[in-house]
Write a protein that holds these residues in place. Structure first.
Motif, PDB file in Angstrom:
ATOM      1  N   ARG A 149     -55.666  22.648 -17.847  1.00  0.00           N
ATOM      2  CA  ARG A 149     -55.167  21.280 -17.977  1.00  0.00           C
ATOM      3  C   ARG A 149     -53.644  21.235 -17.888  1.00  0.00           C
ATOM      4  NH1 ARG A 149     -58.475  17.738 -20.972  1.00  0.00           N
ATOM      5  NH2 ARG A 149     -56.769  16.253 -20.683  1.00  0.00           N
ATOM      6  N   ARG A 198     -60.990  15.191 -33.038  1.00  0.00           N
ATOM      7  CA  ARG A 198     -61.508  14.278 -32.010  1.00  0.00           C
ATOM      8  C   ARG A 198     -61.278  12.825 -32.396  1.00  0.00           C
ATOM      9  NH1 ARG A 198     -65.950  17.828 -32.285  1.00  0.00           N
ATOM     10  NH2 ARG A 198     -66.137  19.220 -30.475  1.00  0.00           N
ATOM     11  N   ARG A 202     -57.761  10.618 -29.179  1.00  0.00           N
ATOM     12  CA  ARG A 202     -58.853  10.067 -28.378  1.00  0.00           C
ATOM     13  C   ARG A 202     -58.481   9.765 -26.934  1.00  0.00           C
ATOM     14  NH1 ARG A 202     -61.658   5.585 -32.409  1.00  0.00           N
ATOM     15  NH2 ARG A 202     -62.168   7.018 -34.136  1.00  0.00           N
ATOM     16  N   ARG A 203     -57.216   9.867 -26.577  1.00  0.00           N
ATOM     17  CA  ARG A 203     -56.842   9.543 -25.207  1.00  0.00           C
ATOM     18  C   ARG A 203     -57.415  10.580 -24.241  1.00  0.00           C
ATOM     19  NH1 ARG A 203     -50.609   9.112 -24.490  1.00  0.00           N
ATOM     20  NH2 ARG A 203     -50.905  11.305 -24.983  1.00  0.00           N
ATOM     21  N   GLU A 204     -57.697  10.127 -23.024  1.00  0.00           N
ATOM     22  CA  GLU A 204     -58.232  11.052 -22.024  1.00  0.00           C
ATOM     23  C   GLU A 204     -57.234  12.147 -21.677  1.00  0.00           C
ATOM     24  OE1 GLU A 204     -59.534   8.940 -18.623  1.00  0.00           O
ATOM     25  OE2 GLU A 204     -61.193   7.927 -19.651  1.00  0.00           O
ATOM     26  N   THR A 205     -55.951  11.848 -21.842  1.00  0.00           N
ATOM     27  CA  THR A 205     -54.921  12.837 -21.499  1.00  0.00           C
ATOM     28  C   THR A 205     -54.635  13.800 -22.645  1.00  0.00           C
ATOM     29  OG1 THR A 205     -53.212  11.240 -22.166  1.00  0.00           O
ATOM     30  CG2 THR A 205     -53.812  11.323 -19.823  1.00  0.00           C
ATOM     31  N   ASP A 206     -55.163  13.540 -23.836  1.00  0.00           N
ATOM     32  CA  ASP A 206     -54.942  14.440 -24.967  1.00  0.00           C
ATOM     33  C   ASP A 206     -55.728  15.732 -24.765  1.00  0.00           C
ATOM     34  OD1 ASP A 206     -53.438  12.428 -26.033  1.00  0.00           O
ATOM     35  OD2 ASP A 206     -54.941  11.777 -27.496  1.00  0.00           O
TER      36      ASP A 206
END
Length: 312
Positions: A149, A198, A202-206
């Motif tokens: 990532r 979690r 919660r962001r998709e980029t986290d």
């Protein structure tokens, strides 16, 4: 209700058509070869070239029809099946042609079996990939997922001139917890901490991963130090509110965490190892303060040089 009439297999239909074609062509060949069917007794000798031409023409027609039947019934479907398998090998997901799956002969059976085999292999590959990128206990990402990532996130952060924050999370006195409550309870504790992580990030980029043991790492894109500290405190207080008993902890009577926060300013060249090292350095400051707290620091070029860390 009347039973549905069973359809004949494709190869039997082809054999029936081919037998009928041979019967008709054989009858015509026999008719052409009979001179007494012509008008005069000598016509057979006179029209011999004509009969040979008709026989040759009939032979060509029969061969052409046979080739056409073979191509339509077998050659073309096999080529379609080969093309389908080749597309799957090249990563083009899709279903086999309906004309192949709908066949009731060996080609249709083979197409169906290949489709099932490819679906099974695809599911197994996805399962294996998930296992190689995720921690089996908590379901969070692992070090491999982190590197994968960040290979995308770090260059993107540089281009956008956005801050990048890393949070190193360590469970306070976790060895004492394992020794007192046992390893199964320790595993349950880690799973609960993963759930709190979690719920907080919660962001998709986290990017939330378990580095190993009782250490977790969170990487936040486009998050400055103040916001990163707010999230770190939210996660820490949320876990403390869960209230997992920890009689052997000097930090609190329940399970707690210490969080080291490091934020790279926009434009700061930094790699994965340096980012983790800076967050780990902030974590040591938490432990020096007595644990169960969060400590943040700004990562700039001067800090990297003072800590003898490489700059990208």
């Amino acid at each position: 209700m009347q039973p549905t009439k069973k359809k004949k297999p494709t190869h039997w239909r082809f054999l029936g058509t081919f037998a009928l074609l041979l019967l008709v062509s054989g009858t015509l060949m026999w008719w052409i070869a009979q001179p007494h069917l012509l008008d005069s007794p000598s016509a057979g000798e006179v029209d011999l070239p004509l009969r040979l031409a008709l026989a040759g023409l009939l032979l060509v027609v029969v061969l052409g029809a046979t080739v056409a039947c073979l191509q339509r019934g077998y050659t073309r479907p096999i080529h379609q099946l080969v093309d389908y398998v080749r597309d799957q090998r090249e990563g083009k997901a899709g279903e086999p042609p309906t004309a192949l799956v709908g066949r009731d002969d060996d080609i249709g059976l083979l197409s169906h079996e290949i489709q099932q085999l490819l679906d099974t292999l695809r599911e197994q590959n996805e399962r294996l990939l998930k296992q190689t990128l995720n921690d089996p206990l908590t379901g969070l990402g692992n070090r491999r997922l982190l590197e994968q990532r960040l290979d995308v996130a770090l260059p993107l952060s540089r281009r956008r001139m956005a801050p990048l924050s890393a949070l190193m999370v360590d469970v306070d006195h976790f060895k004492d917890y394992n020794d007192h409550y046992g390893h199964p309870a320790g595993d349950e504790c880690l799973v609960e901490i993963a759930n709190v992580l979690r719920d907080t990030f919660r962001r998709e980029t986290d990017i939330v991963v378990r580095l190993g043991g009782e250490e977790f790492l969170v990487v936040l894109l486009d998050v400055d130090l103040d916001e990163a500290m707010r999230l770190a405190e939210a996660m820490r207080t949320m876990l403390q509110a869960v209230g997992i008993p920890h009689e052997r902890s000097s930090a609190a009577p329940v399970v707690t965490v210490s969080i080291g926060v490091a934020t790279a300013l926009p434009g700061t060249p930094i790699d994965v190892e340096s980012l983790i090292a800076c967050a780990d350095s902030a974590l040591y400051q938490c432990k020096a303060k007595g644990r169960n707290c969060s400590v943040g620091s700004i990562v700039d070029r001067q800090m990297l040089e003072n800590a003898n860390l490489p700059t990208a």
